[in-house]
Design a protein around this motif. Structure first.
Motif, short mmCIF file in Angstrom:
data_model
loop_
_atom_site.label_atom_id
_atom_site.label_comp_id
_atom_site.label_asym_id
_atom_site.label_seq_id
_atom_site.Cartn_x
_atom_site.Cartn_y
_atom_site.Cartn_z
N ALA A 34 2.97 -6.88 0.65
CA ALA A 34 2.37 -5.53 0.66
C ALA A 34 3.26 -4.50 -0.04
CB ALA A 34 2.14 -5.10 2.11
N LEU A 36 5.83 -3.24 1.13
CA LEU A 36 6.48 -2.33 2.08
C LEU A 36 7.98 -2.60 2.01
CD1 LEU A 36 4.00 -2.53 5.07
CD2 LEU A 36 4.43 -0.53 3.63
N SER A 60 -0.09 2.50 -5.55
CA SER A 60 -1.20 3.07 -4.78
C SER A 60 -2.52 2.40 -5.18
CB SER A 60 -1.23 4.57 -5.04
OG SER A 60 -2.36 5.12 -4.46
N ARG A 63 -2.56 -1.02 -3.71
CA ARG A 63 -2.73 -0.99 -2.26
C ARG A 63 -4.16 -0.67 -1.84
NH1 ARG A 63 2.99 1.64 -0.68
NH2 ARG A 63 4.10 -0.28 -0.23
N LEU A 66 -5.60 -3.74 -0.90
CA LEU A 66 -4.93 -4.47 0.19
C LEU A 66 -5.21 -3.83 1.54
CD1 LEU A 66 -1.29 -4.98 -1.15
CD2 LEU A 66 -2.98 -6.75 -0.83
N GLY A 67 -5.26 -4.66 2.56
CA GLY A 67 -5.32 -4.14 3.93
C GLY A 67 -4.25 -4.84 4.74
N PRO A 88 -8.81 6.72 6.24
CA PRO A 88 -8.73 6.29 4.83
C PRO A 88 -9.93 6.72 4.00
CG PRO A 88 -9.10 4.41 6.29
CD PRO A 88 -8.82 5.58 7.16
N GLU A 91 -9.26 10.59 3.43
CA GLU A 91 -8.06 10.93 2.66
C GLU A 91 -7.96 10.18 1.34
OE1 GLU A 91 -6.13 13.35 3.48
OE2 GLU A 91 -7.02 13.73 5.43
N LYS A 92 -8.39 8.92 1.35
CA LYS A 92 -8.22 8.11 0.15
C LYS A 92 -9.44 8.19 -0.75
CE LYS A 92 -6.19 5.10 -2.47
NZ LYS A 92 -5.03 5.53 -3.25
N TRP A 140 -12.47 0.31 4.27
CA TRP A 140 -12.49 0.60 2.83
C TRP A 140 -12.58 -0.67 1.98
CZ3 TRP A 140 -7.32 1.00 4.73
CH2 TRP A 140 -6.35 0.41 3.96
#
Lengths: 234, 259
Positions: A34, A36, A60, A63, A66-67, A88, A91-92, A140
């Motif tokens: 991920a 991270l 971004s 991602r 990705l979840g 999400p 905001e996304k 999402w």
């Protein structure tokens, strides 16, 4: 250094189960996938593109495909379940209020949480928290979902229900899944392949049956749960 | 040899820590000047850092002014200069005690809570969850706190100053029997706009320090210990570092402004 040269490929649309001893880096590997965590060396390829050196903008974009279902759910405690799942989308994706409401309620229904949208994470059980977190991940529609011990801390029935839910949602949404777990028998029923991480490398990869019948002494000991063998638990 | 090795390790740790803190501030400022702005989060922070600190600041301000008047009156009385009680209390509060004590109080009340909240979000993967959505956590957690602290701090300092001068008035005039005209009348003769601006500049910079240090310590919880212990350590470090930086920065600002 927990990981010492992992070589693992995951096919599109499959469910791959990652097993191994506690503290041997399964969650660390997931967090590298991920991004991270950034690998000291080596590459993490998604559709052939190395995500390790990506800048924040490109990362971004990756991602959004990705979840990640975190072990504890990682729900925002100051928000209701509805607000968590809506986050999400708002905001996304910047969706409109009505569309957000429709998609959130639909996703909560998919995970069996209809009617719980106004509750806060601390007001619901661990199993419900996991399902709410799953709804937040699925809402999402990511192509790849990383599950970090989705059944840990849950009783066997709720744990089984979560796995059935993952299998059912996978058959409908066809995402690629990597599941880190200790629940071998039940997870193997829904998995296409399994891989064992041991001492920083992938020790074995194969279908669940191949792993269950493996003659590798390390894999054999892990599957059988014997205390005597090549794996030292001390 | 072992001593030198340890000294080197500690030095490297602190230097890299300072570098990380600076990068954190730069990244926050970059987020702060680019949209989207999280207005709701900002308003929540204004309420938390500003509005909910008013009573504490007013209370501390009134007593600080009172004790300052008490000390000034008794000591100036020995020199036969009690008329300077008002200006002394006012200048001490507006230039130094107001900004510094208000900032330390905000650190203790709001800064520690910010560190703990962000720290808990870190150890429960909530910050990772925001990152996994392709969003920047700094925009949601740190930028609103920074703006809110920069706006709240001068206002809180003004309340501290006003109540400090009023507390001094109550003690000097109502308790010690000074003439009201003497206490208040001398203040305009010694107070310049420059003094008020000095307090204002200090309070704005302290707002940056409190939010920066508190959010940084919360954001990087886990580097000084894990779980609840890590959050506890980070919170303590945030309060200590923030308070120390306020006092040290105050010295340098006073020196620079007085040049």
């Amino acid at each position: 250094m927990v990981l010492k040269g992992v070589n693992l490929s995951v096919n599109k649309g499959e469910i791959l189960v990652l097993i191994g001893m506690s503290g041997y880096g399964k969650s660390v590997l997931l967090k590298h996938i991920a991004r991270l965590f950034k690998p000291d060396k080596g590459r993490v390829l998604i559709d052939g593109k190395d995500i390790a050196p990506l800048n924040s903008r490109d990362l971004s974009a990756i991602r959004s495909r990705l979840g990640f279902l975190f072990q504890g759910g990682a729900l925002f405690e100051s928000m209701s379940i509805f607000e968590n799942v809506a986050f999400p989308l708002k905001e996304k994706l910047g969706l409109k209020r009505d569309e957000i409401r429709e998609r959130v309620l639909q996703e909560l229904d998919n995970v069996g949480l209809s009617g719980a949208e106004d509750k806060y994470p601390t007001q619901i059980s661990g199993g419900m928290q996991k399902r709410a977190a799953l709804a937040r991940v699925l809402v999402w529609q990511p192509e790849i979902i990383l599950f970090d011990e989705p059944t840990t801390g849950l009783d066997p029935i709720i744990g089984h229900a979560i796995l059935q839910l993952i299998a059912e949602l996978h058959s409908r949404k066809k995402f690629t899944a990597i599941i880190v777990t200790h629940e071998l028998q039940r997870v193997f029923k829904i998995a296409h392949r399994a891989a064992m991480l041991h001492e920083g490398v992938i020790r074995a990869v194969g279908t669940p049956d191949e792993i269950l019948t493996s003659e590798d002494p390390v894999v054999k000991q892990f599957i059988s749960g014997e205390t005597e063998g090549p794996i030292s638990y001390r | 040899m072992e001593f030198i090795r340890k000294l080197g390790t500690i030095t490297l740790k602190y230097v890299s820590g300072m570098g990380l803190m600076t990068i954190f501030l730069v990244r926050t400022l970059l987020c702060a000047i680019t949209p989207p702005f999280k207005v709701l989060n900002f308003l929540k922070q204004i309420r938390f850092i500003g509005a909910q600190s008013v009573f504490l600041i007013a209370f501390i301000g009134a007593f600080t002014g009172g004790v300052l008047a008490l000390q000034s009156y008794y000591n100036l009385n020995k020199l036969g200069s009690v008329a300077f009680t008002g200006p002394l209390v006012t200048l001490a509060i507006i230039k130094e005690l107001g900004p510094v004590l208000a900032a330390i109080m905000v650190t203790a009340r709001a800064g520690s809570a910010m560190t703990a909240e962000i720290g808990i979000m870190r150890i429960t993967n909530q910050i990772d969850a925001i990152e996994m959505m392709g969003l920047n956590p700094l925009r949601y957690l740190v930028v609103p706190a920074l703006f809110a602290a920069v706006i709240s701090m001068p206002l809180l300092t003004s309340i501290f100053d006003f109540l400090g001068i009023f507390g001094g008035y109550v003690v000097a005039v109502k308790i010690l029997g000074m003439e009201a005209g003497t206490y208040l009348g001398e203040i305009p003769n010694y107070l310049d706009l420059k003094d008020i601006m000095e307090g204002l500049y200090k309070s704005i910079s302290f707002g940056v320090i409190v939010s920066w240090v508190s959010c940084y310590k919360g954001y990087y919880t886990g580097t000084s210990g894990f779980g609840a212990e890590g959050v506890s350590k980070s919170t303590t470090q945030a309060v200590v570092l923030s308070s120390a930086m306020i006092v040290i920065w105050d010295y340098f600002m006073t020196a620079l402004i007085s040049l």
